[in-house]
Write an enzyme that holds these catalytic residues in place. Structure first.
Site, PDB file in Angstrom:
ATOM      1  N   GLU A   1      30.621  26.820   0.142  1.00  0.00           N
ATOM      2  CA  GLU A   1      31.800  26.385  -0.615  1.00  0.00           C
ATOM      3  C   GLU A   1      33.094  26.997  -0.081  1.00  0.00           C
ATOM      4  O   GLU A   1      34.171  26.410  -0.205  1.00  0.00           O
ATOM      5  CB  GLU A   1      31.647  26.696  -2.100  1.00  0.00           C
ATOM      6  CG  GLU A   1      30.599  25.849  -2.824  1.00  0.00           C
ATOM      7  CD  GLU A   1      29.191  26.417  -2.717  1.00  0.00           C
ATOM      8  OE1 GLU A   1      29.007  27.420  -1.967  1.00  0.00           O
ATOM      9  OE2 GLU A   1      28.273  25.875  -3.366  1.00  0.00           O
TER      10      GLU A   1
ATOM     11  N   PHE B   1      22.081  30.158 -17.295  1.00  0.00           N
ATOM     12  CA  PHE B   1      21.816  30.068 -15.860  1.00  0.00           C
ATOM     13  C   PHE B   1      23.048  29.503 -15.138  1.00  0.00           C
ATOM     14  O   PHE B   1      23.590  28.474 -15.512  1.00  0.00           O
ATOM     15  CB  PHE B   1      20.595  29.172 -15.602  1.00  0.00           C
ATOM     16  CG  PHE B   1      20.324  28.976 -14.141  1.00  0.00           C
ATOM     17  CD1 PHE B   1      19.983  30.048 -13.327  1.00  0.00           C
ATOM     18  CD2 PHE B   1      20.449  27.721 -13.567  1.00  0.00           C
ATOM     19  CE1 PHE B   1      19.761  29.871 -11.966  1.00  0.00           C
ATOM     20  CE2 PHE B   1      20.222  27.541 -12.210  1.00  0.00           C
ATOM     21  CZ  PHE B   1      19.879  28.622 -11.403  1.00  0.00           C
ATOM     22  N   GLN B   2      23.490  30.213 -14.112  1.00  0.00           N
ATOM     23  CA  GLN B   2      24.653  29.830 -13.295  1.00  0.00           C
ATOM     24  C   GLN B   2      25.932  29.676 -14.123  1.00  0.00           C
ATOM     25  O   GLN B   2      26.781  28.846 -13.823  1.00  0.00           O
ATOM     26  CB  GLN B   2      24.362  28.562 -12.490  1.00  0.00           C
ATOM     27  CG  GLN B   2      23.305  28.830 -11.412  1.00  0.00           C
ATOM     28  CD  GLN B   2      23.209  27.752 -10.364  1.00  0.00           C
ATOM     29  OE1 GLN B   2      23.473  26.577 -10.633  1.00  0.00           O
ATOM     30  NE2 GLN B   2      22.849  28.155  -9.145  1.00  0.00           N
TER      31      GLN B   2
ATOM     32  N   LYS C   1      29.114  20.471 -18.169  1.00  0.00           N
ATOM     33  CA  LYS C   1      28.162  19.434 -17.760  1.00  0.00           C
ATOM     34  C   LYS C   1      28.044  18.327 -18.810  1.00  0.00           C
ATOM     35  O   LYS C   1      27.985  17.146 -18.466  1.00  0.00           O
ATOM     36  CB  LYS C   1      26.786  20.072 -17.514  1.00  0.00           C
ATOM     37  CG  LYS C   1      25.766  19.082 -16.970  1.00  0.00           C
ATOM     38  CD  LYS C   1      24.488  19.774 -16.520  1.00  0.00           C
ATOM     39  CE  LYS C   1      23.554  18.755 -15.855  1.00  0.00           C
ATOM     40  NZ  LYS C   1      22.328  19.398 -15.346  1.00  0.00           N
TER      41      LYS C   1
ATOM     42  N   MET D   1      41.825  43.992  15.520  1.00  0.00           N
ATOM     43  CA  MET D   1      43.036  44.464  14.853  1.00  0.00           C
ATOM     44  C   MET D   1      42.786  45.797  14.144  1.00  0.00           C
ATOM     45  O   MET D   1      43.643  46.696  14.161  1.00  0.00           O
ATOM     46  CB  MET D   1      43.547  43.415  13.866  1.00  0.00           C
ATOM     47  CG  MET D   1      44.852  43.787  13.199  1.00  0.00           C
ATOM     48  SD  MET D   1      46.172  44.104  14.403  1.00  0.00           S
ATOM     49  CE  MET D   1      46.914  42.484  14.507  1.00  0.00           C
TER      50      MET D   1
HETATM   51  C1  TPP Z   1      37.627  38.771   4.711  1.00  0.00           C
HETATM   52  C2  TPP Z   1      38.288  39.899   5.421  1.00  0.00           C
HETATM   53  N1  TPP Z   1      37.640  41.068   5.608  1.00  0.00           N
HETATM   54  C3  TPP Z   1      38.248  42.073   6.272  1.00  0.00           C
HETATM   55  C4  TPP Z   1      39.510  41.945   6.767  1.00  0.00           C
HETATM   56  C5  TPP Z   1      40.194  43.088   7.503  1.00  0.00           C
HETATM   57  N2  TPP Z   1      40.429  42.699   8.897  1.00  0.00           N
HETATM   58  C6  TPP Z   1      41.631  42.268   9.337  1.00  0.00           C
HETATM   59  S1  TPP Z   1      41.629  41.827  10.948  1.00  0.00           S
HETATM   60  C7  TPP Z   1      40.015  42.262  11.120  1.00  0.00           C
HETATM   61  C8  TPP Z   1      39.324  42.126  12.436  1.00  0.00           C
HETATM   62  C9  TPP Z   1      39.079  40.726  12.825  1.00  0.00           C
HETATM   63  O1  TPP Z   1      38.226  40.722  13.937  1.00  0.00           O
HETATM   64  P1  TPP Z   1      38.174  39.497  14.913  1.00  0.00           P
HETATM   65  O2  TPP Z   1      37.931  38.242  14.161  1.00  0.00           O
HETATM   66  O3  TPP Z   1      37.203  39.784  15.992  1.00  0.00           O
HETATM   67  O4  TPP Z   1      39.663  39.410  15.440  1.00  0.00           O
HETATM   68  P2  TPP Z   1      40.428  40.345  16.524  1.00  0.00           P
HETATM   69  O5  TPP Z   1      41.330  41.235  15.749  1.00  0.00           O
HETATM   70  O6  TPP Z   1      39.394  41.090  17.278  1.00  0.00           O
HETATM   71  O7  TPP Z   1      41.183  39.380  17.363  1.00  0.00           O
HETATM   72  C10 TPP Z   1      39.499  42.753   9.907  1.00  0.00           C
HETATM   73  C11 TPP Z   1      38.121  43.250   9.711  1.00  0.00           C
HETATM   74  C12 TPP Z   1      40.155  40.709   6.527  1.00  0.00           C
HETATM   75  N3  TPP Z   1      41.419  40.495   6.927  1.00  0.00           N
HETATM   76  N4  TPP Z   1      39.522  39.706   5.887  1.00  0.00           N
END
Ligand code: TPP
Ligand code: MG
Lengths: 587, 95
Positions: free
Chosen positions: A59, A121-122, A171, A486
């Site tokens: 979803e 449920f759900q 529902k 990042m």
């Molecule tokens: C759902 C979620 N979990 C954690 C984060 C924290 N976060 C921001 S950037 C990042 C790294 C993303 O890694 P990648 O997709 O490999 O991108 P890169 O920075 O390596 O280009 C994380 C864990 C986030 N923004 N969103």
């Protein structure tokens, strides 16, 4: 949405059929979803509907796909899910859509009204859960209320400041008989968005602009939402002042325009960040002074007066005091501002030459750039830049969240609105692939690239199955730096290079091309700069299947410039421990 | 301390109290007292809310309240006219 009075008005039918007829009447042509017990009655009439239902694999994918569709078409995106876990899986996309003002309508099934409150449920109180980040939401327990709830949901989602609306339907309301009655004009006592700005505010704004010696257009995503790019271009030409476009506004004003200084904010250009800092006037159009743009707020644009035009009155004075607030639709606002400014400028015109010269000088001295890796390995920035060049400015790009997102914003030229889709306010990893799917459904004749991270891709790549089976041939570039790049960059800069839990090992596992092939896509890989263009061109030549390219890039590349969190924009760094040479600049 | 009293007319429907209370909680606005009662119109209820601003601006609190679709009107009692303060920016933080 084009709404018309449906021919079935006054006919007896089930609540479920009434829901589907309502969606048809609201002009819906596609929706993304997954059935389940509570919503199942609705799936029976969906089977016969003119609305295309795309069966997603999660979803969350339905929600982001609806967002991608909405961002590209300007119409409301629609997603549908069952109660409990189906509904809670929509929570992230709803929050995401609220942060980025995306018109979204989410339909969820709820347990039968007699079971509500019994931990059935759900059962999940999805209306309660989503209250903080929906523009409005409904719990419908009477089948007679379905058409009105749907009509209001589309009205609220798409008018004023757009946003997500959730309609939760018990529902038994779907199962019971009702007489379908489509409401006429929707009028809500508590919701009257103001479209036409006050003339006095327009005149005040025009006066202030004409007096300013250092004005800058601070452009936010609202300009794209309001379809006001053409009007903005005229306004900018009249004044001849520099322009910055935020992460949400990339494409609102052409990157190639000589007055465009680029993106401001944490990873903005030196020229764009400095323009805001040194301006004597911010002409703020559809932007909201987010902390990622302002840096340390008390040091942000301290010498600037502020014109703040926005359709949402609650944005005025929220973070930054507005000397001249202008509440209204941005297209109307800019359209009214054009003659008012012309009139003011004919009386009195400040000389902007020195200001433009110093900004042009900054832009020339500190262009966006990157160093190629010493070891001859693939540069992530180069990969993204080449995809942008080869695919061209008609392409729609989506991204995940992280370094690749910032590079995709920096190193691709955006010339048109609605060609850059990303998760700005929420920063939702996993946005890229499903948003690209929705974008491609909304613009089937346009090339759609997802520039994704190896981390983000692993959150929502299951929607490539949906793409493969439903003839949605998107292209995905995985910028595989084998890390949560990042976060790793912050660890390099602020945690002594202690890389706690940011190594993904994704050059070993998973095998991305094999994974792509398993999902019915073409899987390619590239780790050599010499093969870069040929690999991109290969992907460009495949239009009957989704394509995934595993770009195995250098892991240590960093995003620059950077304004570290909590610091002032004045402390912008162009490389590690390297500030611009301010002494050589006249500002 | 800066306490203001707001009279808020809302749609009389399930969940409306949660919407208002939730807004105050998530935006860190302090409610001192809150009274809900009927009006002559059975579809409309009246809330009287005492808000302790503590750094927030009344204008911002009212603007956020007004974004709730179920909120029909808001007016300040006792003090009369609403004044907006010039320095209602947020404190600095590291995010
Ligand atoms: C759902 C979620 N979990 C954690 C984060 C924290 N976060 C921001 S950037 C990042 C790294 C993303 O890694 P990648 O997709 O490999 O991108 P890169 O920075 O390596 O280009 C994380 C864990 C986030 N923004 N969103
Ligand atoms: Mg990565």
């Amino acid at each position: 949405m084009t709404t018309h009075v449906p021919t079935v008005n006054g006919t007896a039918m089930t609540g479920a059929t009434s829901l589907v007829k309502s969606l048809e009447a609201a002009g819906v042509d596609v929706m993304f979803g997954i059935p389940g017990g509570a919503i199942l009655p609705a799936y029976d009439p969906i089977f016969d509907s003119t609305i295309r239902h795309i069966l997603v694999r999660h979803e969350q994918g339905a929600g982001h796909a609806a967002t991608g569709y909405a961002q590209v078409t300007g119409r409301a995106g629609v997603c549908i899910a069952t109660s409990g876990p189906g509904a809670t899986n929509l929570v992230t996309p709803l929050m995401d859509a609220a942060m980025d003002s995306v018109p979204l309508v989410a339909i969820t099934g709820q347990v039968p009204s007699a079971a509500i409150g019994t931990d059935a449920f759900q059962e999940a109180d999805i209306r309660g859960i989503t209250m903080p980040f929906t523009k409005h939401n409904y719990l419908v327990t009477d089948p007679n209320d379905i058409p009105r709830a749907i009509a209001e949901a589309f009205h609220i989602a798409t008018s004023g400041r757009p946003g997500p609306v959730l309609v939760d339907i018990a529902k038994d309301a779907l199962q019971k008989q009702t007489t379908f009655t489509w409401p006429g004009k929707i009028e809500l006592a508590g919701y009257q968005p103001k479209f036409t700005p006050d003339n006095s505010a327009i005149l005040d704004a025009a006066k202030l602009i004409a007096q300013s010696k250092k004005p800058v257009f601070y452009i936010g995503g609202g300009v794209i939402k309001a379809n006001a790019s053409k009007e903005l271009a005229q306004l900018v030409e009249i004044l001849g002042a520099p322009v910055v476009t935020t992460l949400m506004a990339r494409g609102a004003f052409p990157d190639s325009h000589p007055l465009h200084l680029g993106m401001p904010g944490m990873h903005g250009t030196v020229a764009a960040v400095t323009a805001l800092q040194k301006a004597d006037l911010l002409i703020t159009l559809g932007a909201r002074f987010d902390d990622r743009v302002t840096g340390k707020l008390s040091t942000f644009a301290v010498n600037a007066k502020v014109i703040h035009a926005d359709i949402d009155p609650a944005e005025i004075n929220k973070n930054k005091f507005a000397d001249v607030p202008v509440v209204g639709d941005l297209r109307e606002t800019i359209t009214a501002l054009i003659p008012a400014l012309k009139a003011e400028l004919s009386k009195n015109r400040a000389d902007l030459t020195p200001w433009l010269a110093s900004m042009n000088n900054l832009r020339a001295t500190y262009p966006l750039g990157y160093a190629l890796p010493d070891d001859g390995s693939l540069s992530p920035q180069l990969v993204i830049e080449r995809i942008g060049k080869i695919s061209g400015t008609d392409t729609i790009f989506t991204s995940g969240v992280g370094q690749h997102q910032m590079w995709a914003s920096q190193f691709i030229s955006y010339e048109k609105p609605r060609t850059w889709l990303n998760s700005g306010g929420a920063g939702t990893m996993g946005y890229g692939v499903p948003a690209a799917m929705g974008a491609k459904v909304g613009a089937p004749d346009t090339t759609v690239w997802a520039i994704d991270g190896d981390g983000c891709f692993q959150m929502t790549n299951q929607e490539l199955v949906t793409c493969a089976l439903n003839n949605i041939p998107i292209k995905v570039a995985i910028i595989n730096n084998e890390s949560l790049g990042m976060v790793r960059q912050w660890q390099t800069l602020f945690y002594d290079g202690r890389y706690s839990n940011t190594n993904l090992d994704s050059k070993r596992v998973p095998n991305f091309p094999l994974l792509a092939e398993a999902m019915g896509c073409v899987g390619l890989a590239c780790d050599n700069p010499g093969d870069l263009d040929a690999t991109i061109e290969k992907a460009m030549s495949i239009n009957d299947q989704p394509v995934v390219i595993d770009f195995r890039v250098h892991r240590d590349a960093m995003v620059w410039p950077m304004v570290a969190a909590g610091t002032s924009n004045d402390e912008i760094m162009i490389a590690r421990a390297t500030a611009p040479d301010w002494d050589s600049q006249e500002l | 301390m800066s306490i203001h009293t707001l009279e808020v007319l809302v749609e009389n429907e399930p969940g409306v109290l949660a919407r208002v209370a939730g807004l105050f909680a998530r935006r860190a606005y302090n409610i001192d007292t809150l009274v809900v009662g009927p009006t002559e119109n059975s579809e409309i209820s009246k809330m009287v809310i005492q808000v302790n601003l503590e750094g927030h601006s009344l204008e911002q609190v009212m603007a956020q309240l007004d974004k709730l679709i179920t909120v029909i009107s808001i007016k300040e009692l006792i003090d009369g006219a609403v004044k907006s303060s010039k320095h209602d920016t947020q404190p600095d933080y590291q995010n």
